[in-house]
Design a protein around this motif. Structure first.
Motif, PDB file in Angstrom:
ATOM      1  N   PRO A   1       3.201  -3.484 -13.187  1.00 13.90           N
ATOM      2  CA  PRO A   1       3.683  -4.766 -13.723  1.00 13.90           C
ATOM      3  C   PRO A   1       2.836  -5.977 -13.313  1.00 13.90           C
ATOM      4  N   ASP A   2       2.391  -6.059 -12.045  1.00 11.03           N
ATOM      5  CA  ASP A   2       1.561  -7.225 -11.678  1.00 11.03           C
ATOM      6  C   ASP A   2       0.094  -6.858 -11.422  1.00 11.03           C
ATOM      7  N   GLY A   3      -0.268  -5.608 -11.731  1.00 12.61           N
ATOM      8  CA  GLY A   3      -1.677  -5.201 -11.616  1.00 12.61           C
ATOM      9  C   GLY A   3      -2.056  -4.679 -10.239  1.00 12.61           C
ATOM     10  N   THR A   4      -1.162  -4.860  -9.224  1.00 13.97           N
ATOM     11  CA  THR A   4      -1.484  -4.324  -7.889  1.00 13.97           C
ATOM     12  C   THR A   4      -0.714  -3.013  -7.675  1.00 13.97           C
ATOM     13  N   CYS A   5      -1.224  -2.191  -6.736  1.00 14.18           N
ATOM     14  CA  CYS A   5      -0.636  -0.852  -6.528  1.00 14.18           C
ATOM     15  C   CYS A   5       0.803  -0.943  -6.052  1.00 14.18           C
ATOM     16  N   ARG A   6       1.570   0.057  -6.441  1.00 10.12           N
ATOM     17  CA  ARG A   6       2.963   0.097  -5.980  1.00 10.12           C
ATOM     18  C   ARG A   6       3.190   1.309  -5.075  1.00 10.12           C
ATOM     19  N   ARG A   7       3.932   1.090  -3.987  1.00  8.41           N
ATOM     20  CA  ARG A   7       4.234   2.132  -3.012  1.00  8.41           C
ATOM     21  C   ARG A   7       5.712   2.112  -2.669  1.00  8.41           C
ATOM     22  N   ASP A   8       6.151   3.236  -2.104  1.00  6.43           N
ATOM     23  CA  ASP A   8       7.539   3.377  -1.657  1.00  6.43           C
ATOM     24  C   ASP A   8       7.591   3.035  -0.168  1.00  6.43           C
ATOM     25  N   TYR A   9       7.733   1.742   0.137  1.00  6.95           N
ATOM     26  CA  TYR A   9       7.779   1.311   1.542  1.00  6.95           C
ATOM     27  C   TYR A   9       9.165   1.603   2.110  1.00  6.95           C
ATOM     28  N   ILE A  10       9.166   2.182   3.312  1.00  2.85           N
ATOM     29  CA  ILE A  10      10.443   2.530   3.948  1.00  2.85           C
ATOM     30  C   ILE A  10      10.479   1.967   5.369  1.00  2.85           C
ATOM     31  N   HIS A  11      11.611   1.378   5.730  1.00  2.02           N
ATOM     32  CA  HIS A  11      11.748   0.812   7.083  1.00  2.02           C
ATOM     33  C   HIS A  11      11.694   1.945   8.098  1.00  2.02           C
ATOM     34  N   VAL A  12      10.897   1.756   9.149  1.00  6.25           N
ATOM     35  CA  VAL A  12      10.677   2.824  10.133  1.00  6.25           C
ATOM     36  C   VAL A  12      11.980   3.231  10.833  1.00  6.25           C
ATOM     37  N   VAL A  13      12.941   2.318  10.919  1.00  9.13           N
ATOM     38  CA  VAL A  13      14.223   2.683  11.549  1.00  9.13           C
ATOM     39  C   VAL A  13      15.021   3.604  10.614  1.00  9.13           C
ATOM     40  N   ASP A  14      14.974   3.326   9.322  1.00 10.90           N
ATOM     41  CA  ASP A  14      15.598   4.264   8.361  1.00 10.90           C
ATOM     42  C   ASP A  14      14.928   5.634   8.462  1.00 10.90           C
ATOM     43  N   LEU A  15      13.599   5.619   8.538  1.00 13.31           N
ATOM     44  CA  LEU A  15      12.850   6.870   8.648  1.00 13.31           C
ATOM     45  C   LEU A  15      13.275   7.633   9.910  1.00 13.31           C
TER      46      LEU A  15
END
Ligand code: NAD
Ligand code: UFG
Length: 345
Positions: A226-240
């Motif tokens: 959508p904005d031309g930059t890469c998309r990732r699945d960021y996850i909070h390290v505490v959730d992890l």
């Protein structure tokens, strides 16, 4: 309560997992060679939780030292975090990566067998899905071709663990495929402390914000997103980390070989990360747009349904939480743990 051995447990994900395991009532034993971490992280884990952690300085590749740990402690399960993880460095030094990452896995499996320990969780990565599979990635997809030696070590170690479990029906294995962990414990006492110039986005963003680096380069803004930059699945390290606790609960109750994605299922773009970081923290992050980084995929995110269904786990923290907690850690510890090479007192 059961005892969990964290190989490489002084690192970023290991230290956060130690906190959540201790809070859940587990006993924790850590071994690390501090090649990318500091014993200070474990001291802080003890401060946060008010509990003791038995800490060994050793190389996980060293079977005889590992055997001492297993002899001195009654270990119920192992989490294997001990690995080298810099993608670019793995291209420059593939043999070092294969030696460290594969040998740590083999030494752990051999020692577990020797001492009758039958439960292992492994820190794998979304990178094993390769380029062939389509997002969102699900655990039933075949492993794909990796674009670098780091990724191949993860793929090979998954195979090794699956083969070991096939040959030994008592051995239970859970492969945890992490997506993009960011953030830090809300206390700001532990967090990600990369050596040298950060390779990953969030440490780079927070080091620019704190004035340690001049300017962030956003790698490419011409991707089909959508904005031309890469998309990732960021996850909070505490959730992890909480996902690890659920996986430990599960492996101690079930003889199993399972794979779980640990992600949120929602991708965010690089620009969204920078904008959110600036907004929630009220701080400017100097950035410019530059060329694409070789090997980056446009978009990568998890289908996280299986972990919810089987483990009863899902990520709960927001992107705002991730950005706020990353900054809280960075501003309280502008030079990280500051003394990675200090030895144990
Ligand atoms: P980290 O570098 O902070 O932690 C790894 C720890 O292992 C460090 O403390 C390091 O000193 C230790 N270590 C490495 N080799 C060792 C050896 N031979 N003997 C003893 N200790 C050794 O990294 P992290 O981000 O906490 O990652 C933990 C695991 O998760 C790694 O295996 C990594 O590949 C994997 N992983 C990380 C990410 C991520 O983005 N952080 C994503 C996917 C998978
Ligand atoms: N990025 C920038 N500028 C930077 C750093 C990163 O724009 O200075 C961008 C990257 O191009 C990418 C995004 O930010 O689009 C995230 O990059 P990271 O390096 O933080 O993370 P990756 O998704 O490339 O890699 C991560 C882990 C690897 C793992 C991989 C699995 O770091 O260990 O996910 O896909 F193998």
């Amino acid at each position: 309560m059961a005892t969990v051995f964290l190989a490489g447990g002084a690192g970023y994900i290991g230290s956060h997992t130690a906190v959540e395991l201790l809070n859940a009532g587990y006993d924790v034993v850590v071994a690390d060679n501090f090649s990318n971490s500091s014993p200070e992280a474990i001291k802080r884990v003890e401060k946060i939780t008010g509990r003791m952690v038995k800490l060994y300085e050793l190389d996980i590749k060293d079977n005889s030292k590992l055997a001492e740990v297993f002899r001195e402690n009654s270990i119920d399960a192992v989490i294997h975090f001990a690995g080298l993880k810099a993608v670019g460095e793995s291209v420059q030094k593939p043999i070092m990566y294969y030696r460290n990452n594969i040998d740590t896995t083999l030494a752990l499996l051999e020692t577990m067998k020797e001492f009758g320990v039958n439960n292992i969780l492994f820190s794998s990565s979304a990178t094993v899905y390769g380029e062939e599979n389509k997002v969102p990635f699900t655990e039933t997809m075949a492993r794909g071709a990796c674009s670098n030696p780091y990724g191949w070590t993860k793929s090979m170690m998954e195979q090794i663990l699956e083969d070991a479990a096939k040959a030994d029906k008592d051995l239970s294995v859970i492969l945890l495929r992490y997506f993009n962990p960011i953030g830090a414990h809300e206390s700001g006492m532990i967090g990600e402390d990369p050596l040298g110039i950060p390779n990953n986005l969030m440490p780079y963003v927070s080091q620019v914000a704190v004035g340690r680096r001049e300017c962030l380069t956003i790698f490419g803004n011409d991707y089909p997103t959508p904005d031309g930059t890469c998309r990732r699945d960021y996850i909070h390290v505490v959730d992890l980390a909480k996902g690890h606790v659920k996986a430990i609960d599960y492996i101690l109750a079930n003889n199993c070989v399972e794979i779980f994605n640990l992600g949120t299922g929602t991708p965010y773009s690089v620009t969204e990360i920078v904008d959110t970081f600036e907004k929630v923290n009220g701080i400017n992050v100097n950035h410019v747009y530059g060329p694409r980084r070789e090997g980056d995929l446009a978009e990568l995110y998890a289908n996280a349904d299986k972990a919810l269904k089987i483990l009863g786990w899902k990520a709960e923290k927001t992107l705002e939480d991730m950005c706020r907690d990353s900054w809280n850690w960075q501003k309280n510890n502008p030079d990280g743990y500051n003394g990675k090479k200090e030895t144990l007192a």
